[in-house]
Design an enzyme around this catalytic site. Structure first.
Site, PDB file in Angstrom:
ATOM      1  N   TYR A 159       0.848  -1.193   0.000  1.00 40.74           N
ATOM      2  CA  TYR A 159       0.000   0.000   0.000  1.00 40.74           C
ATOM      3  C   TYR A 159       0.879   1.237   0.000  1.00 40.74           C
ATOM      4  CZ  TYR A 159      -3.587   3.379   1.235  1.00 40.74           C
ATOM      5  OH  TYR A 159      -4.439   4.455   1.225  1.00 40.74           O
ATOM      6  N   ASP A 254       9.065   3.248   1.199  1.00 41.02           N
ATOM      7  CA  ASP A 254       7.846   3.831   1.759  1.00 41.02           C
ATOM      8  C   ASP A 254       7.867   3.525   3.258  1.00 41.02           C
ATOM      9  OD1 ASP A 254       5.341   4.505   2.646  1.00 41.02           O
ATOM     10  OD2 ASP A 254       4.266   3.562   0.989  1.00 41.02           O
ATOM     11  N   LYS A 282       2.201   9.189   9.185  1.00 43.40           N
ATOM     12  CA  LYS A 282       1.734   8.604  10.434  1.00 43.40           C
ATOM     13  C   LYS A 282       2.478   9.152  11.640  1.00 43.40           C
ATOM     14  CE  LYS A 282      -0.115   4.466   8.168  1.00 43.40           C
ATOM     15  NZ  LYS A 282      -1.529   4.869   8.132  1.00 43.40           N
TER      16      LYS A 282
END
Length: 447
Positions: A159, A254, A282
């Site tokens: 993702y 990522d 995050k």
């Protein structure tokens, strides 16, 4: 081990039928105003649908007053738990000084850029954005501009955000031959699909073969160092680094999930492999909207506005880039994570938690495994931890969704089917309550 007496103890967490008119009205209003009655891609069954009210530490309450141990943690940002005093203080103090100016310069953003550059191995330069998805989008753009090549290789099941270049083969509902990309959403142009190549995670030979089949076409390989919850096989990340070095390809890590979760230097420091670019999100915002791209100076400097109008200039901008409120929270979060022993305790607590869950699953002879890396854990209905996304696809996903929904009923808030996190505020009491809740969930699941 949960004793019979403990199992019979009235649960202090979970819904257990407690549903106030206030929460029912909240849910009904959401149904009339929001598509699907939710704000994202997950809708819970009606009997466990909830409206968050307030949280503290590792727990939160819904608007019916039910308490849950939070293993979602805002989908990962809240590594310090809910309403940590350092975060609350940072927000209060910065809000009094100003919540937003513009994406030129502010003192908090400069301090945060300096901190990231000092901690993250690849971070010679830093650019701020408002989310992880923005970060991956801009990293791909920078890579294409730098190499002059059109394609990006990603891994099946990874993702990298919700934009068109990322929403491909993340949740494939069928297996196709690599490197064909399958769209995760309607509305993605076929041309975008053709610019994305898909490889199997942890299969270096297959990845190298795909790269060799597309010489001079691939701008970047983007990878989650820990893909969702699957750790890298020995030598896999090192192999990607060597593969990119030998073919003029940029390596993008990522680290939206792993950044500051596996340590202050993220997965690149944890595994000892330095990418050309990395994306952060995050934890870097501490629960506020903040993301970043960091990497090699010559790649990042393509978005220097002094080069506007020149060949090779990369446009990157955003109204809330480097927002001072988010930057202040990020600095407070990193201060807390820099305290001695924080990561040792965080890792140890999650190891103990996984062991407690495994003991309960084994006692109930559940056909499931519990596994994870660092402060992350997950359950799959299979006989061994996965090595690739197709291992995940081969597990019993329907059983996992049913079990995760039962966990929520018993007071453990997880995002059904998705990996989960712990915070610095999860301690012995949470582990004990979790073991009892998993025991109740197993009994209900098998009943």
């Amino acid at each position: 081990m949960t004793t019979t007496a403990e199992a019979a103890r009235p649960p202090s967490i979970g819904r257990h039928g407690r549903f106030t008119d206030m929460e029912r009205n909240n849910l009904a209003e959401a149904e009339s105003l929001l598509p699907g009655g939710v704000m994202g891609s997950t809708r819970l069954p009606d009997d466990i649908a909830l409206v968050f009210s307030h949280g503290r530490g590792a727990r939160f309450r819904d608007t019916s007053g039910n308490e849950y141990i939070d293993y979602c943690l805002g989908s990962g940002p809240l590594i310090l738990g809910h309403a940590h005093e350092a975060v609350v203080r940072a927000i209060t103090e910065q809000a009094a000084r100003g919540t937003h100016f513009f994406s030129m310069l502010n003192d908090q953003a400069i301090l945060l850029a300096r901190r990231i550059a000092s901690l993250v191995p690849c971070a010679a330069r830093v650019r701020f954005v408002s989310s992880g998805s923005e970060a991956t989008f801009n990293a791909m753009r920078l890579a294409r501009a730098f190499t002059g090549r059109p394609r990006v290789l990603k891994f099946e099941g990874a993702y990298h955000g919700h934009h068109d270049y990322a929403a491909l083969s993340t949740y494939p509902n069928q297996t196709v031959n690599y490197p064909v990309a399958l769209p995760d959403s309607a509305g993605i142009p076929a041309g975008v699909q053709e610019l994305t190549l898909i490889a199997p995670y942890n299969d270096f030979d297959a990845t190298r073969s795909i790269v060799d089949d597309h010489p001079e076409e691939i701008a970047a390989i983007i990878v989650e160092p820990v893909q969702r919850i699957i750790p890298p096989a020995e030598g896999f990340l090192e192999g990607l680094r060597s593969l990119c070095d030998g073919r003029g390809i940029l390596l993008i890590f990522d680290e939206v999930v792993t950044g500051f979760r596996l340590g202050l230097g993220g997965a690149q420091a944890y595994y000892g492999v330095t990418p050309d670019l990395c994306t952060l999100g995050k934890i870097v915002g501490g629960g506020t909207p903040l993301g970043a791209i960091a990497g090699r100076a010559e790649v990042m400097d393509q978005c220097d506005p002094r080069h506007k109008g020149e060949h090779g200039y990369v446009y990157q901008n955003g109204t809330l880039n480097g927002n001072p409120l988010s930057a202040a929270v990020a600095l407070a979060t990193l201060d807390e994570l820099s305290r001695p022993g924080v990561y040792d305790r965080l890792f140890a607590h999650c190891t103990t938690l996984r062991a407690a869950i495994i003991e309960v699953l084994d006692r109930h002879a559940m056909s499931a495994v519990c596994f994870g890396t660092g402060p992350m854990w997950h359950i799959l209905f299979t006989d061994r931890p996965p090595r690739s996304h197709r291992d995940v696809m081969a597990s019993d996903g329907a059983a996992l969704i049913r079990f995760d929904q039962e966990l929520i009923r018993q007071g453990l808030f997880v995002l059904p089917g998705t990996r989960r996190f712990i915070s610095t505020e999860h301690g012995d009491a949470e582990i004990e309550d979790t073991a009892r809740a998993v025991d109740r969930a197993c009994r209900r699941f098998q009943g």
